[in-house]
Design an enzyme around this catalytic site. Structure first.
Site, PDB file in Angstrom:
ATOM      1  N   SER A 102     -21.248  30.716  24.147  1.00 35.98           N
ATOM      2  CA  SER A 102     -21.622  30.510  22.752  1.00 35.98           C
ATOM      3  C   SER A 102     -21.556  31.802  21.938  1.00 35.98           C
ATOM      4  O   SER A 102     -21.043  31.819  20.816  1.00 35.98           O
ATOM      5  CB  SER A 102     -23.033  29.918  22.687  1.00 35.98           C
ATOM      6  OG  SER A 102     -23.476  29.823  21.361  1.00 35.98           O
ATOM      7  N   SER A 103     -22.049  32.888  22.504  1.00 36.26           N
ATOM      8  CA  SER A 103     -22.065  34.165  21.769  1.00 36.26           C
ATOM      9  C   SER A 103     -20.658  34.638  21.425  1.00 36.26           C
ATOM     10  O   SER A 103     -20.435  35.233  20.366  1.00 36.26           O
ATOM     11  CB  SER A 103     -22.785  35.238  22.588  1.00 36.26           C
ATOM     12  OG  SER A 103     -24.138  34.892  22.746  1.00 36.26           O
ATOM     13  N   ASP A 119      -9.953  20.672  39.063  1.00 37.54           N
ATOM     14  CA  ASP A 119      -9.937  19.573  40.030  1.00 37.54           C
ATOM     15  C   ASP A 119     -10.658  19.926  41.323  1.00 37.54           C
ATOM     16  O   ASP A 119     -10.649  21.088  41.750  1.00 37.54           O
ATOM     17  CB  ASP A 119      -8.491  19.204  40.388  1.00 37.54           C
ATOM     18  CG  ASP A 119      -7.869  18.246  39.406  1.00 37.54           C
ATOM     19  OD1 ASP A 119      -8.533  17.256  39.043  1.00 37.54           O
ATOM     20  OD2 ASP A 119      -6.711  18.468  39.013  1.00 37.54           O
ATOM     21  N   GLU A 129      -7.154  30.552  28.694  1.00 42.63           N
ATOM     22  CA  GLU A 129      -6.254  30.446  27.544  1.00 42.63           C
ATOM     23  C   GLU A 129      -7.011  31.001  26.338  1.00 42.63           C
ATOM     24  O   GLU A 129      -7.770  30.292  25.690  1.00 42.63           O
ATOM     25  CB  GLU A 129      -5.863  28.989  27.324  1.00 42.63           C
ATOM     26  CG  GLU A 129      -5.242  28.362  28.548  1.00 42.63           C
ATOM     27  CD  GLU A 129      -5.446  26.859  28.613  1.00 42.63           C
ATOM     28  OE1 GLU A 129      -4.739  26.230  29.405  1.00 42.63           O
ATOM     29  OE2 GLU A 129      -6.299  26.314  27.894  1.00 42.63           O
TER      30      GLU A 129
END
Length: 187
Positions: A102-103, A119, A129
Site C-alpha cells: 500500500s505504501s 500456481d 511487472e
C-alpha cells in the site's frame, strides 16, 4: 482458505512451503512480504517497431544488475521487469496471490500488471511487472519490501500442479526477471 501468519509458519516449519532466503520478520497477519532483487529487465525500444506475442523477440529486453548499494530509478510511464529476492516453492495444495504494498502504491508504483497469481507447484523467483504511474521517478532499492504474497489452501491438491510435464510450465525454476515466453503458446 487464506493462510494466517500462524498457518504460514506451520507450512514453513513442516517443509511444505519453501522460501529462500527466509526471514521470519517478513510474515504479516495474512501474507508474507517479498523483497526486491537487484536484477531488472529493461525494454530496448529501438530494437523493435512493436511487440508481437507470437514472435520470439530475444533482444526485446536487456538484463541490468544494479551495483551493490545503488538503486534502480524507474521513470514516469516506464515499465520494467524485476524479481523477488526470495525463491518460493509451493506445494500442490497451496496457491499464491502477489499484491503490491500500500505504501508504494500511494507513491505510484504498481508491482504487477496482470500476473499476480502463483500456481500450486510453482518453484522459482517471482517476476515483478513494475510500472511507475506517478509523475516523478521512483527509486527501487534492492532488498526493499515491494509486495506481499497471500497464500491460499486449495480444497484438494492440484492433479497436475505447475511444473508437471503435461503443462509445459514455461517459467518453472526461473531465476531473476524472466522475459515473456508468450510465443510458445502459438506452437
Amino acid at each position: 482458505m487464506l493462510y494466517s501468519d500462524k498457518d504460514i509458519r506451520v507450512a514453513i516449519d513442516a517443509g511444505e512451503l519453501g522460501i529462500e532466503p527466509f526471514d521470519a520478520d517478513l510474515i504479516q497477519p495474512s501474507s508474507i512480504d517479498v523483497r526486491m532483487d537487484r536484477l531488472f529487465r529493461v525494454f530496448n525500444n529501438s530494437k523493435y517497431t512493436h511487440i508481437d506475442p507470437k514472435q520470439q523477440q530475444d533482444e526485446l529486453t536487456s538484463l541490468v544488475e544494479v551495483p551493490e548499494g545503488e538503486p534502480f530509478v524507474l521513470h514516469p510511464g516506464e515499465f520494467v521487469l524485476g524479481s523477488t529476492l526470495e525463491k518460493f516453492t509451493l506445494p500442490a495444495h497451496i496457491a499464491g496471490r502477489l499484491e503490491g504494498k500500500s505504501s508504494l502504491g500511494r507513491l505510484g508504483l504498481l508491482t504487477h500488471s496482470t500476473a499476480g497469481f502463483i500456481d500450486p507447484g510453482f518453484s522459482g523467483y517471482i517476476t515483478l511487472e513494475l510500472s511507475n504511474v506517478a509523475n516523478l521517478p521512483i527509486t527501487l532499492w534492492p532488498g526493499m519490501k515491494v509486495g506481499q504474497l497471500a497464500l491460499f489452501k486449495m480444497t484438494s491438491p492440484a492433479q497436475a500442479p505447475y511444473g508437471s510435464n503435461v503443462l509445459g510450465s514455461k517459467y518453472q525454476g526461473q531465476r531473476g526477471p524472466t522475459p515473456s515466453k508468450a510465443y510458445l503458446n502459438f506452437r
